[in-house]
Design an enzyme around this catalytic site. Structure first.
Site, mmCIF file in Angstrom:
data_model
loop_
_atom_site.group_PDB
_atom_site.id
_atom_site.type_symbol
_atom_site.label_atom_id
_atom_site.label_comp_id
_atom_site.label_asym_id
_atom_site.label_seq_id
_atom_site.Cartn_x
_atom_site.Cartn_y
_atom_site.Cartn_z
ATOM 1 N N GLN A 233 23.591 -49.758 8.273
ATOM 2 C CA GLN A 233 23.616 -50.380 9.605
ATOM 3 C C GLN A 233 22.405 -51.285 9.826
ATOM 4 O OE1 GLN A 233 23.128 -47.997 13.514
ATOM 5 N NE2 GLN A 233 25.228 -48.758 13.478
ATOM 6 N N ARG A 279 27.152 -52.136 17.143
ATOM 7 C CA ARG A 279 25.991 -52.741 16.473
ATOM 8 C C ARG A 279 26.378 -53.728 15.379
ATOM 9 N NH1 ARG A 279 21.965 -47.502 16.188
ATOM 10 N NH2 ARG A 279 21.556 -47.542 18.417
ATOM 11 N N ARG A 381 27.951 -46.702 12.710
ATOM 12 C CA ARG A 381 27.579 -45.620 13.627
ATOM 13 C C ARG A 381 27.394 -46.163 15.042
ATOM 14 N NH1 ARG A 381 22.553 -43.607 15.776
ATOM 15 N NH2 ARG A 381 21.343 -45.133 14.620
HETATM 16 C C1 LIG Z 1 13.436 -46.509 15.304
HETATM 17 C C2 LIG Z 1 14.659 -45.653 15.345
HETATM 18 C C3 LIG Z 1 15.215 -45.277 16.558
HETATM 19 C C4 LIG Z 1 16.352 -44.480 16.599
HETATM 20 N N1 LIG Z 1 16.885 -44.139 17.817
HETATM 21 C C5 LIG Z 1 17.987 -43.341 17.861
HETATM 22 C C6 LIG Z 1 18.547 -42.950 19.110
HETATM 23 O O1 LIG Z 1 18.072 -43.306 20.173
HETATM 24 N N2 LIG Z 1 19.643 -42.160 19.088
HETATM 25 C C7 LIG Z 1 20.223 -41.722 17.937
HETATM 26 O O2 LIG Z 1 21.209 -41.007 17.990
HETATM 27 N N3 LIG Z 1 19.684 -42.059 16.743
HETATM 28 C C8 LIG Z 1 18.587 -42.847 16.671
HETATM 29 N N4 LIG Z 1 18.054 -43.199 15.461
HETATM 30 C C9 LIG Z 1 18.534 -42.534 14.243
HETATM 31 C C10 LIG Z 1 17.983 -41.110 14.191
HETATM 32 O O3 LIG Z 1 16.705 -41.073 14.736
HETATM 33 C C11 LIG Z 1 17.898 -40.561 12.764
HETATM 34 O O4 LIG Z 1 19.106 -40.800 12.101
HETATM 35 C C12 LIG Z 1 17.656 -39.055 12.788
HETATM 36 O O5 LIG Z 1 16.556 -38.751 13.596
HETATM 37 C C13 LIG Z 1 17.444 -38.515 11.398
HETATM 38 O O6 LIG Z 1 17.070 -37.164 11.491
HETATM 39 P P1 LIG Z 1 17.034 -36.224 10.217
HETATM 40 O O7 LIG Z 1 16.738 -34.844 10.692
HETATM 41 O O8 LIG Z 1 18.255 -36.431 9.419
HETATM 42 O O9 LIG Z 1 15.831 -36.796 9.331
HETATM 43 P P2 LIG Z 1 14.324 -37.245 9.679
HETATM 44 O O10 LIG Z 1 13.966 -37.061 11.092
HETATM 45 O O11 LIG Z 1 14.162 -38.577 9.071
HETATM 46 O O12 LIG Z 1 13.473 -36.198 8.866
HETATM 47 C C14 LIG Z 1 13.462 -36.183 7.456
HETATM 48 C C15 LIG Z 1 12.601 -35.029 7.014
HETATM 49 O O13 LIG Z 1 12.725 -34.880 5.613
HETATM 50 C C16 LIG Z 1 11.457 -34.728 5.036
HETATM 51 N N5 LIG Z 1 11.516 -35.239 3.667
HETATM 52 C C17 LIG Z 1 12.014 -36.420 3.232
HETATM 53 N N6 LIG Z 1 11.864 -36.526 1.891
HETATM 54 C C18 LIG Z 1 11.246 -35.395 1.483
HETATM 55 C C19 LIG Z 1 10.796 -34.917 0.224
HETATM 56 N N7 LIG Z 1 10.923 -35.612 -0.918
HETATM 57 N N8 LIG Z 1 10.206 -33.719 0.176
HETATM 58 C C20 LIG Z 1 10.031 -32.982 1.296
HETATM 59 N N9 LIG Z 1 10.429 -33.390 2.518
HETATM 60 C C21 LIG Z 1 11.026 -34.572 2.604
HETATM 61 C C22 LIG Z 1 10.524 -35.532 5.922
HETATM 62 O O14 LIG Z 1 9.211 -35.065 5.792
HETATM 63 C C23 LIG Z 1 11.110 -35.219 7.290
HETATM 64 O O15 LIG Z 1 10.591 -34.011 7.776
HETATM 65 C C24 LIG Z 1 16.927 -44.030 15.401
HETATM 66 C C25 LIG Z 1 16.391 -44.412 14.185
HETATM 67 C C26 LIG Z 1 15.289 -45.243 14.155
HETATM 68 C C27 LIG Z 1 14.796 -45.709 12.824
#
Ligand SMILES: Cc1cc2nc3c(=O)[nH]c(=O)nc-3n(C[C@H](O)[C@H](O)[C@H](O)COP(=O)(O)OP(=O)(O)OC[C@H]3O[C@@H](n4cnc5c(N)ncnc54)[C@H](O)[C@@H]3O)c2cc1C
Length: 567
Positions: A233, A279, A381
């Site tokens: 996206q 989007r 998405r």
């Molecule tokens: C700027 C921005 C704004 C956004 N706003 C929105 C919104 O308003 N609403 C919405 O629905 N979505 C939004 N999104 C999308 C959404 O925020 C993300 O898709 C979501 O938060 C991802 O969450 P997650 O738990 O999958 O991973 P993340 O929050 O990315 O966490 C990944 C975790 O994995 C760990 N990790 C990664 N690689 C390793 C490794 N090799 N070894 C150990 N640990 C590792 C990291 O340390 C981290 O703790 C936004 C995205 C961005 C970029």
């Protein structure tokens, strides 16, 4: 060093933390470890600004779960699996209320109910928010609850590989980033929650530097297929210079997109939804305006203006404080007085680890959040559906993991696997190697941005595939110049680059293969959706020699059949 737990969760973003919390709530006797390469509250979830979707009906009283399902399926360009979408949307109201009860400070309407704002591609206003810091507040709430319940955290540990014996999960191999020692975590259940991979578009992305797809790459190497990797996206409103995000909430609150003639050009592309089209459509429309010479020009590149001035100072300060701050710091523009210069930026990975309702092909391995493709977002998405995805499927995986862990046994991680990993790391410091991390990383970002971007066409895609494969070849000669053992960031960067290159080859190869336009994947040479040939998920697997193989999988349909998508 060897650690043993019943459940190991890799990733401390919203997906990983809700999984951990739900696992200990479901069965307080299971031991749960969360491994994260950054401190949990620095996970990328904290960057989410705009909000989380749920058909609460606080704003539009006649909103329903069914309408949310329809918006999501239509938004996905009919590539989402409808059983997963039904589950996502039906769980949304209760999961948001649960977060509220756990302490998340949602913004409120005057009657005290959770405030909801319009977001793109929806027929009702259902995005629940905490000003423009929604992810930050949800992440902190979940982290507090995990600490309260005794979840064990291993912060600054880096996932190196996922291990299984004939399809039964054995655990993970990690690198302790503080000491560079290899440590294993033996566990019969592993939940991968490592976030997205849109940082492979290094030169123009809204993502944190750590969004390098490490979990996806580990799963791929462990034989778990990746699904729908071609769908990346591009968010319409990245700041002109940095690609940092200006939330869709800014348009949700009433912001206009203007070209250099002062025209709200979206009237020509999405006359009904205007700036709140989905989007993929808004990002493409902005790029078209720029390509046709209707954008603004500057030394930092062409751009479109996002005008918030008519919202007034009070609304901007109250509802979009972070956007104002980012615009002032990174563009020198106060949106109260001037429009914000914006351009589309690589933002979200719809594709990821193939999982059905969070379960992968390896017994005991779950995948949730942005690293996974369950698949609720299909080809595009909707804003506000990703935070929902991480909460709903994080919770489900945590619950199922807690039920499954006592029934499973991990035999342990073979010493050969650990030795192999140590050898690989040592080999990076071989003085005969000479390729530099920074150069390959920049070239990867450029290859992806130039050839596998918003507009795609066979010739450029072929170039993209060739360039990425050539970079993977050069990576074999990459040199670790810093041989220290304490917080060796150079080593981590190299490990992350390897993961990004493997995933970039999957994105470019699947994008070249898909000869149609659907959602975020727009082919200039195949501008129409082709349901006869391509209403199908793409799968990628990796051979031992690193070659990517393509496969396919049917889309799960439900009550909504294929229709033309217009807004
Ligand atoms: C700027 C921005 C704004 C956004 N706003 C929105 C919104 O308003 N609403 C919405 O629905 N979505 C939004 N999104 C999308 C959404 O925020 C993300 O898709 C979501 O938060 C991802 O969450 P997650 O738990 O999958 O991973 P993340 O929050 O990315 O966490 C990944 C975790 O994995 C760990 N990790 C990664 N690689 C390793 C490794 N090799 N070894 C150990 N640990 C590792 C990291 O340390 C981290 O703790 C936004 C995205 C961005 C970029």
């Amino acid at each position: 060093m060897e650690h043993k737990f019943d459940i190991v969760i890799v990733g401390a973003g919203g997906g990983g933390l809700f999984a951990a919390l739900e696992a200990v709530r479901t069965n307080p006797r299971v031991s749960v470890a969360v491994i994260s390469k950054v401190y949990p509250t620095r996970s990328h979830t904290s960057a989410a600004q705009g909000g989380v979707n749920a058909a609460l009906g606080n704003k539009d009283r006649d909103d329903t779960v069914d309408l949310h399902v329809f918006d999501t399926v239509k938004g996905s360009d009919y590539l989402a699996d409808q059983d997963a979408v039904d589950y996502l949307c039906s769980q949304a109201p209760s999961v948001v209320r649960e977060l509220e009860n756990l302490g998340a400070p949602f913004s409120r309407f005057a009657d005290g109910t959770i405030a909801q704002r319009p977001f793109g591609g929806t027929v009702k206003d259902r995005c629940c928010y905490c000003a423009d810091k929604t992810g930050h507040t949800l992440l902190h709430t979940l982290f507090e609850q995990c600490l309260r319940r005794g979840v064990t955290f291993f912060n600054e540990y880096f996932l190196l590989s996922l291990e299984h014996a004939d399809g039964d999960c054995q655990g993970v191999i990690t690198l302790n980033m503080a000491t560079s020692a290899i440590e294993t975590f033996v566990a019969p259940v592993v939940i991968l929650a490592t976030g997205g991979h849109a940082k492979m578009y290094w030169n123009r992305s809204s993502n944190a530097a750590g969004n390098t797809g490490d979990g996806q790459a580990a799963a791929l190497r462990a034989g778990i297929p990746l699904k729908d990797m071609e769908f990346i996206q591009f968010h319409p409103t990245g700041l002109r210079k940095s690609g940092l995000l200006v939330t869709e909430g800014a348009r949700g609150e009433g912001g206009y997109l203007l070209n250099r003639h002062g025209e709200r050009f979206m009237v020509r592309y999405a006359p009904q939804k205007m700036e709140l089209g989905p989007r993929d459509l808004v990002a493409r429309s902005m790029e078209t305006e720029i390509i046709e010479g209707n954008g603004f020009e500057s030394d930092a590149g062409s751009y479109i203006e996002l005008d918030l001035r008519h919202l007034g100072a009070e609304a901007i300060k109250k509802k979009l404080p972070q956007i104002r701050e980012l615009s002032m710091h990174f563009e020198g523009v106060d949106p109260i007085a001037e429009p914000i210069p914006v351009r589309p930026t690589a933002h979200y990975s719809m594709g990821g680890i193939d999982a059905h309702m969070a379960k992968t092909a390896v017994r005991g391995v779950f995948a949730v959040g942005e690293c996974a493709c369950v698949s609720v977002h299909g080809a595009n998405r909707l804003g506000g559906n990703s935070l929902l995805d991480i909460l709903v499927f994080g919770k489900r995986a945590g619950q199922e993991a807690a039920e499954e862990a006592p029934r499973r046994r991990a035999l342990g991680i073979p010493p050969g696997a650990v030795a192999g990993m140590a050898d690989e790391i040592r080999s990076y410091a071989n003085p005969e190697r000479y390729e530099r991390y920074g150069i390959i990383r920049e070239e990867m970002g450029k290859a992806m941005g130039d050839n596998v971007g918003i507009y795609r066409v066979e010739e450029r895609l072929r170039t993209g595939v060739e360039e990425i494969l050539a970079l993977r070849e050069r990576f074999r000669r990459i040199r670790l110049f810093d041989t220290g053992t304490v917080y060796n960031t150079n080593l981590i960067q190299i490990l992350e680059l390897k993961n990004m290159l493997d995933l970039a080859s999957c994105v470019a190869i699947t994008a070249l293969a898909r000869q149609e336009s659907r959602g975020s994947h727009y082919r200039e040479d195949f501008p129409r959706r082709d349901d006869g040939a391509w209403h199908i998920h793409s799968l990628c697997t990796m051979e031992r020699d690193g070659e990517v193989r393509l496969g396919h999988k049917p889309v799960t349909m439900g009550k909504y059949s294929l229709e033309t998508r217009s807004y």
